[in-house]
Scaffold this motif. Structure first.
Motif, PDB file in Angstrom:
ATOM      1  N   ASN A   1      35.710  48.526  42.529  1.00 27.43           N
ATOM      2  CA  ASN A   1      35.824  48.004  41.154  1.00 27.43           C
ATOM      3  C   ASN A   1      34.454  47.697  40.569  1.00 27.43           C
ATOM      4  N   ARG A   2      33.582  47.183  41.484  1.00 22.12           N
ATOM      5  CA  ARG A   2      32.357  46.538  40.878  1.00 22.12           C
ATOM      6  C   ARG A   2      31.602  48.002  40.597  1.00 22.12           C
ATOM      7  N   SER A   3      31.740  49.017  41.358  1.00 21.13           N
ATOM      8  CA  SER A   3      31.112  50.283  41.168  1.00 21.13           C
ATOM      9  C   SER A   3      31.323  50.928  39.543  1.00 21.13           C
ATOM     10  N   MET A   4      32.656  50.600  39.144  1.00 22.35           N
ATOM     11  CA  MET A   4      33.090  50.988  37.797  1.00 22.35           C
ATOM     12  C   MET A   4      32.795  50.037  36.836  1.00 22.35           C
ATOM     13  N   GLY A   5      32.052  49.071  37.413  1.00 15.71           N
ATOM     14  CA  GLY A   5      31.795  47.940  36.246  1.00 15.71           C
ATOM     15  C   GLY A   5      32.859  46.883  35.940  1.00 15.71           C
ATOM     16  N   HIS A   6      33.860  46.889  36.784  1.00 16.46           N
ATOM     17  CA  HIS A   6      35.075  45.779  36.554  1.00 16.46           C
ATOM     18  C   HIS A   6      34.873  44.575  37.724  1.00 16.46           C
ATOM     19  N   SER A   7      35.542  43.711  37.307  1.00 14.03           N
ATOM     20  CA  SER A   7      35.667  42.505  38.074  1.00 14.03           C
ATOM     21  C   SER A   7      36.483  42.881  39.467  1.00 14.03           C
ATOM     22  N   ASP A   8      36.589  41.877  40.378  1.00 14.80           N
ATOM     23  CA  ASP A   8      37.121  42.015  41.606  1.00 14.80           C
ATOM     24  C   ASP A   8      38.623  42.303  41.199  1.00 14.80           C
TER      25      ASP A   8
ATOM     26  N   PRO B   1      48.190  42.462  26.740  1.00 19.72           N
ATOM     27  CA  PRO B   1      46.954  42.032  27.607  1.00 19.72           C
ATOM     28  C   PRO B   1      45.889  41.222  26.979  1.00 19.72           C
ATOM     29  N   ALA B   2      45.803  41.202  25.701  1.00 19.68           N
ATOM     30  CA  ALA B   2      44.885  40.278  24.957  1.00 19.68           C
ATOM     31  C   ALA B   2      45.134  38.577  24.967  1.00 19.68           C
ATOM     32  N   ARG B   3      46.714  38.602  25.022  1.00 18.24           N
ATOM     33  CA  ARG B   3      47.155  37.147  24.976  1.00 18.24           C
ATOM     34  C   ARG B   3      46.980  36.758  26.482  1.00 18.24           C
ATOM     35  N   ARG B   4      47.284  37.658  27.428  1.00 20.28           N
ATOM     36  CA  ARG B   4      47.166  37.297  28.874  1.00 20.28           C
ATOM     37  C   ARG B   4      45.883  37.002  29.244  1.00 20.28           C
ATOM     38  N   GLU B   5      44.768  37.572  28.885  1.00 12.32           N
ATOM     39  CA  GLU B   5      43.464  37.346  29.048  1.00 12.32           C
ATOM     40  C   GLU B   5      43.301  36.062  28.441  1.00 12.32           C
ATOM     41  N   GLU B   6      43.487  35.737  27.325  1.00  3.31           N
ATOM     42  CA  GLU B   6      43.257  34.456  26.659  1.00  3.31           C
ATOM     43  C   GLU B   6      43.848  33.126  27.544  1.00  3.31           C
ATOM     44  N   ALA B   7      45.251  33.440  27.965  1.00  2.00           N
ATOM     45  CA  ALA B   7      45.717  32.285  28.698  1.00  2.00           C
ATOM     46  C   ALA B   7      44.920  32.114  29.964  1.00  2.00           C
ATOM     47  N   ARG B   8      44.540  33.344  30.495  1.00  2.00           N
ATOM     48  CA  ARG B   8      43.799  33.193  31.924  1.00  2.00           C
ATOM     49  C   ARG B   8      42.366  32.603  31.671  1.00  2.00           C
ATOM     50  N   GLN B   9      41.760  32.627  30.522  1.00  2.00           N
ATOM     51  CA  GLN B   9      40.656  32.087  30.444  1.00  2.00           C
ATOM     52  C   GLN B   9      40.711  30.495  30.225  1.00  2.00           C
ATOM     53  N   LYS B  10      41.627  30.331  29.322  1.00  2.26           N
ATOM     54  CA  LYS B  10      41.970  29.034  29.008  1.00  2.26           C
ATOM     55  C   LYS B  10      42.448  27.846  30.306  1.00  2.26           C
ATOM     56  N   LEU B  11      43.115  28.630  31.038  1.00  4.13           N
ATOM     57  CA  LEU B  11      43.529  27.908  32.349  1.00  4.13           C
ATOM     58  C   LEU B  11      42.676  28.221  33.494  1.00  4.13           C
ATOM     59  N   GLY B  12      41.479  28.692  33.221  1.00  2.18           N
ATOM     60  CA  GLY B  12      40.489  28.985  34.188  1.00  2.18           C
ATOM     61  C   GLY B  12      41.016  29.572  35.629  1.00  2.18           C
ATOM     62  N   GLU B  13      41.745  30.594  35.430  1.00  2.00           N
ATOM     63  CA  GLU B  13      42.526  31.310  36.496  1.00  2.00           C
ATOM     64  C   GLU B  13      41.586  32.479  36.860  1.00  2.00           C
ATOM     65  N   ASP B  14      41.454  32.982  38.225  1.00  2.00           N
ATOM     66  CA  ASP B  14      40.644  34.242  38.523  1.00  2.00           C
ATOM     67  C   ASP B  14      41.675  35.449  38.572  1.00  2.00           C
ATOM     68  N   TYR B  15      43.055  35.329  38.156  1.00  2.00           N
ATOM     69  CA  TYR B  15      44.002  36.370  38.424  1.00  2.00           C
ATOM     70  C   TYR B  15      45.236  35.961  37.611  1.00  2.00           C
ATOM     71  N   ARG B  16      45.581  36.818  36.557  1.00  2.00           N
ATOM     72  CA  ARG B  16      46.989  36.555  35.904  1.00  2.00           C
ATOM     73  C   ARG B  16      47.319  37.962  35.604  1.00  2.00           C
ATOM     74  N   THR B  17      48.599  38.242  36.256  1.00  2.00           N
ATOM     75  CA  THR B  17      49.241  39.466  35.914  1.00  2.00           C
ATOM     76  C   THR B  17      50.618  39.086  35.527  1.00  2.00           C
ATOM     77  N   LEU B  18      51.572  40.186  35.178  1.00  2.00           N
ATOM     78  CA  LEU B  18      52.891  40.036  34.975  1.00  2.00           C
ATOM     79  C   LEU B  18      53.667  39.989  36.252  1.00  2.00           C
TER      80      LEU B  18
ATOM     81  N   ALA C   1      36.464  46.984  50.331  1.00  9.55           N
ATOM     82  CA  ALA C   1      36.392  48.036  49.874  1.00  9.55           C
ATOM     83  C   ALA C   1      36.740  48.036  48.450  1.00  9.55           C
ATOM     84  N   LEU C   2      37.839  47.852  48.101  1.00 11.95           N
ATOM     85  CA  LEU C   2      38.502  47.861  46.713  1.00 11.95           C
ATOM     86  C   LEU C   2      37.584  47.152  45.849  1.00 11.95           C
ATOM     87  N   ASN C   3      37.283  45.615  46.105  1.00  9.13           N
ATOM     88  CA  ASN C   3      36.491  45.074  45.199  1.00  9.13           C
ATOM     89  C   ASN C   3      35.209  45.874  44.878  1.00  9.13           C
ATOM     90  N   SER C   4      34.581  46.516  46.129  1.00 13.50           N
ATOM     91  CA  SER C   4      33.190  47.007  45.857  1.00 13.50           C
ATOM     92  C   SER C   4      33.392  48.324  44.921  1.00 13.50           C
TER      93      SER C   4
END
Length: 340
Positions: free
Chosen positions: A295-302, A155-172, A290-293
């Motif tokens: 997530n925001r209620s739990m303090g997470h991103s969309d 997860p840490a490596r994937r998040e690093e790549a996500r931010q480096k590439l400017g992606e909103d979403y990156r999962t296996l 609804a789902l994004n809302s």
């Protein structure tokens, strides 16, 4: 992903290998599209089905038909290469295999052919390698072979790549869906007439691919929302197809999950594949609000940080039409599936 039922009536999830109520070993059967009970030693089912050779290793929970000629299930036979050199690599491989099996399930659920590349040159296969700073792994598709870096399971490596590439979403799972979209493009658009249809929706794929990617990474577009599902989709028609294809699978699979748990705004068929795609997209947009809302209620991103503009919906409708045509035409689907 829908849920399943054990013979004891307990609810089972797709990754289960044990029923927590009756304590019986269970395995998923592709041909039955359901779980079967295994004996006390986890060797065979009452129907003669037997576990995949990788069952119990943390890599697989599938079973084989009694007459299967291979010791590996369909999902495991898709692996052309796996690079595992220690416990850490093995743990990463286990994390990769879970979304891979979900991908295979959803493709089969749609009626699409899933044929191992090792058994047919027109099939699909996976090379699962772990890159190093000296020898990085280039994720991608070429001639049916999909390569994925096992580091993406960190997860840490994937998040690093996500931010480096400017992606909103990156999962296996997102990677698998995107890359398999490239593979199916090579199976769907074989004639000049089919290619012209593709170009009328996504653009001309004959544009220089390498130059297109260089341009994108040097100056990624930020004004894509009205025409594309992501910035990366603007780079080239092939990437627009693969990104939109991935979202098609995101939507169908997530909608099936939502309906399974009663989270829906429409009372129709739980298999959105059978419904008009525009109805599914309307309900999907409401569900994602609804789902994004939540997530925001739990303090997470969309959970789904995307917009489905009218042009994107047209592209999704085109993919839906292509899939439905392919799965109803044996010549396109090459309907003979290998033994599970």
């Amino acid at each position: 992903m829908r849920t399943f039922r054990c013979a004891c009536s307990n609810r089972l999830f797709f990754d289960n290998s044990l029923c927590l109520k009756c304590q019986n070993a269970v395995g998923f059967s592709v041909t039955q599209a359901n779980f079967v009970l295994l004996d006390e030693k986890g060797k065979n089912s009452r129907d003669g089905l037997r576990p995949c050779a990788n069952y119990g290793s943390g890599l697989c929970n599938w079973v084989l038909d009694a007459d299967a000629t291979s010791d590996l299930c369909l999902a495991c036979r898709l692996n052309v290469e796996t690079t595992v050199s220690g416990d850490e690599d093995r743990e990463l491989l286990q994390r990769v295999e879970q979304p891979k099996r979900r991908l295979v399930f959803s493709l089969l659920d749609l009626g699409l052919p899933v044929i191992p590349l090792n058994e047919d040159p027109t099939g699909v296969g996976f090379a699962l390698r772990r890159g190093t700073p000296d020898e990085p792994v280039i994720i991608g598709h070429a001639d049916g072979l999909i390569t994925l870096d096992l580091n993406e399971a960190d997860p840490a490596r994937r998040e690093e790549a996500r931010q480096k590439l400017g992606e909103d979403y990156r999962t296996l799972l997102g990677h698998f869906r995107h890359e398999v979209g490239h593979y199916y493009w090579t199976r769907f658009f074989l004639s000049d007439a089919e290619l012209e249809r593709f170009r009328s929706v996504f653009g001309d794929e004959r544009a220089d691919y390498s130059e297109a990617l260089k341009t994108h990474y040097a100056n990624p577009r930020t004004d894509f929302q009205d025409t594309h599902v992501s910035s990366y989709a603007t780079s080239h028609p092939w990437e627009d197809w693969a990104e939109t294809w991935a979202h098609y699978l995101h939507i169908l699979d997530s909608w099936q999950t939502a309906v399974t748990f009663g989270l829906r705004t429409h009372q129709g068929d739980s298999r959105s594949f059978k419904r008009p795609i525009q109805e599914t997209l309307d309900d999907w947009c409401e569900l994602m609000i609804a789902l994004n809302s939540m997530n925001r209620s739990m303090g997470h991103s969309d959970a789904y940080p995307f917009q489905l503009a009218a042009t994107v919906r047209e592209k999704l409708s085109f993919i839906d039409e292509i899939v439905k045509t392919a799965t109803s035409t044996p010549a396109l689907t090459r309907s003979k599936q290998p033994a599970a």
